[in-house]
Each structure stands twice: as C-alpha cells, then as structure tokens.
Design an enzyme around this catalytic site. Sequence first.
Site, PDB file in Angstrom:
ATOM      1  CB  CYS A  97      -0.916   0.006   1.225  1.00 29.74           C
ATOM      2  SG  CYS A  97      -2.295   1.170   1.024  1.00 29.74           S
ATOM      3  CB  CYS A  99      -1.897   4.694   3.553  1.00 26.19           C
ATOM      4  SG  CYS A  99      -1.825   3.062   4.305  1.00 26.19           S
ATOM      5  CB  CYS A 107      -4.622   3.669   0.116  1.00 30.46           C
ATOM      6  SG  CYS A 107      -4.997   3.479   1.868  1.00 30.46           S
ATOM      7  CE  LYS A 181      -8.005  -1.095   4.256  1.00 28.45           C
ATOM      8  NZ  LYS A 181      -6.645  -0.854   3.793  1.00 28.45           N
ATOM      9  NE  ARG A 191      -6.928   4.734   8.957  1.00 24.80           N
ATOM     10  CZ  ARG A 191      -8.145   5.048   8.549  1.00 24.80           C
ATOM     11  NH1 ARG A 191      -8.741   6.127   9.011  1.00 24.80           N
ATOM     12  NH2 ARG A 191      -8.765   4.292   7.646  1.00 24.80           N
ATOM     13  NE  ARG A 203      -6.908   4.867   5.079  1.00 25.56           N
ATOM     14  CZ  ARG A 203      -5.836   5.668   5.109  1.00 25.56           C
ATOM     15  NH1 ARG A 203      -5.649   6.556   4.161  1.00 25.56           N
ATOM     16  NH2 ARG A 203      -4.971   5.574   6.096  1.00 25.56           N
ATOM     17  CE  LYS A 234      -7.620  -3.641   7.396  1.00 24.91           C
ATOM     18  NZ  LYS A 234      -6.443  -3.148   6.756  1.00 24.91           N
ATOM     19  CB  SER A 260      -5.261  -1.759  15.141  1.00 24.08           C
ATOM     20  OG  SER A 260      -5.995  -0.799  14.388  1.00 24.08           O
ATOM     21  CE1 TYR A 299      -1.476  -5.576  14.307  1.00 25.24           C
ATOM     22  CE2 TYR A 299      -3.872  -5.544  14.498  1.00 25.24           C
ATOM     23  CZ  TYR A 299      -2.725  -5.185  13.823  1.00 25.24           C
ATOM     24  OH  TYR A 299      -2.812  -4.457  12.667  1.00 25.24           O
TER      25      TYR A 299
END
Length: 312
Positions: A97, A99, A107, A181, A191, A203, A234, A260, A299
């Site tokens: 990407c 971004c 992006c 997404k 971010r 976005r 996502k 996240s 994560y």
Amino acid sequence: MQLSVDNLIMPFFVVEGKNIKSPIKNFPGVFHLSIDKMLKDIDEIKKLGIPAVLLFGVTNKKDDVGSYAWDKNGVVQNAVKKIKQKHSDVVVITDVCLCGYKSDGHCGIMRIKNEKLKMKNYGIDIETTLKYLSKIALSHAGAGCDFVAPSAMMDGQVKSIRNILNKNGFDNVGIFAYSAKFASNFYGPFREALESYPKFGDRKSYQLDYANTSDALRKIKQDIDDGADIVMVKPALCYLDIIKEAKQKFNVPIAAYNVSGEYSMIKFSASKGIISEKESVLEILTAIKRAGADLIITYHAKEVAKWLKQEN
Ligand code: PBG
C-alpha cells in the site's frame, strides 16, 4: 470446529535501526520493532507453531508518491530477506500500500491537486496508483516474500500485480488480497503505528460502505477472477456475515483481519478487569473461524498460541 494455531497470522510493524522496541499509542502490547528485534520475536512465533507473518514498513521517509515503498533496500525488503535467511519455512506476507509512505496518508495518488477542491473531490489517479503498487509488489517479490497483500482497495490492483509478477518470473509468489475492506472506525491504533491518518478527507472513496453487502461480494469475486489466491474480509467482528457468505460462495481460502481497534478494545477492557482477556479473545477468534475464516490475522496471535498449547 476448533480454533487452531495453524489459522493464525501475526502482523509486525518494522522500523529501520537496531535494538528498537518502542510502544505505539493506544496499541498496548504492540511495538515498532527493528529487524533484529523482529527476528527474535519470529524465533518465538516459530516455536509456538504460528505459520505466517504479515509485515508493515514504518518510516518517516515519506513523499508525494511513496517512493520509499519500492526501495530495494527499504525496511520491508530487508526484513523479508533476513527472515527468509533464518527461517525459510515461515510464510512471509507483505502489505502492499502507499498510505504509510505518502505524505498525505492516502492509499492512492490523488488526481486533484487543488487544495480547496481536495476536500470535496479526492479522486484517485488509478493508472499511476496501480503502477506504483505494482512496483512495490515486485520489490517485495524480489526480496523473497511468499505472498504480497495489496491493501489499497484500488480497482484492478490484483490484476496489475499478478501481471507484473508473472512478467518477471515470480509466478510462485501468491496474492493475498484485501478484497473486502470496509471504511471502518476500527483502524485507529494501526494509523498511529504507521502515522497514516489521511491528512485531508477520508478513505470512503475507495474503502467499502459498511451498510453494503453486495459490493463486498462483487469485489471478492473480481479479485478471484483477477488471480487472488486468498481473499480477505476486513475488519472481522462487524463483518461475520460477509465472511460467511464469501465462504459459501467462493472456493478459495478466506482470511479475516481482526484489526487494531478490535484488538485494543479488548486489551483496554481486560486491563480494567471488565472482561477476561483469554476467554474473550478465544470467543472472538472462534466466532471468526466459525463464520468461515480459514486464516485470521490477529495481534493476539502469540497469546492465543500459548493458550491453545496449555489447553491441549
Ligand atoms: C491501509 C491499511 C489499513 C489497515 C491495514 N492496512 C487501514 C487504513 O488505514 O485504512 C488496518 C489494520 C488494522 O487496523 O489493524 N492500507
């Protein structure tokens, strides 16, 4: 149906330098890691049986087009080479990407340069964007990754990347496509990690509307037709219905990204004693798998692998 360590993919935020392990705002337990520190973590991940990692490069070398992203000696390219030298059997997936590499945090490359118009019409110059995304993918393949993961949500990105990889003899590098997404509210800590908040606008012109199902399924179908080997939904939690429909309709592995914001919500609630971290994470990831995800990017991967070991 049972959650297994084979389902897990662990993301990393890699920075240049040595001996760096620094915390990220609102992202407890996740760090910016220099390559040497990341390699230590990967030793552990391998012992735990987690089969794959997803790499994000973090840099302050940002410019208007994101050119550091396709630098042969960029941080992601170097990280891939080092992992493969040490652990050739760890599956390495690289995020593709712009971004994190462009000064404006978007992006893709913007067609509208006029400052006043920007806010209203931040149209994408798709041709230029695809050219740059393909260059990034090619540089990651050259470094030795197993999969590239285009995450920009640009129409035609899978096709362009498949073409350039094949032309250069990288037929064996797979495409792990972020196909569905959504323009989600759950990307905040990520971010922070990449310092990739859009500097103007949002976005929504290229990520999906969360009220819409058919666009997501259409995007997934398009990516499969264009050569995606694995398709992703996502975020995961609010989109279990999309995961389920994708699993029923399509015959490729489905991945889900437990993003996240989803991760940090649990971490913060658990730290206040509101919920049990272990029990709630296992419930969430099991639900994502139950919906139809074959692979889960999370994560929480290391902790989950440890908990699953204890239970067996
Ligand atoms: C964009 C990208 C995003 C994430 C990964 N790649 C979202 C965004 O900034 O729009 C989010 C992942 C997460 O929140 O864990 N290329």
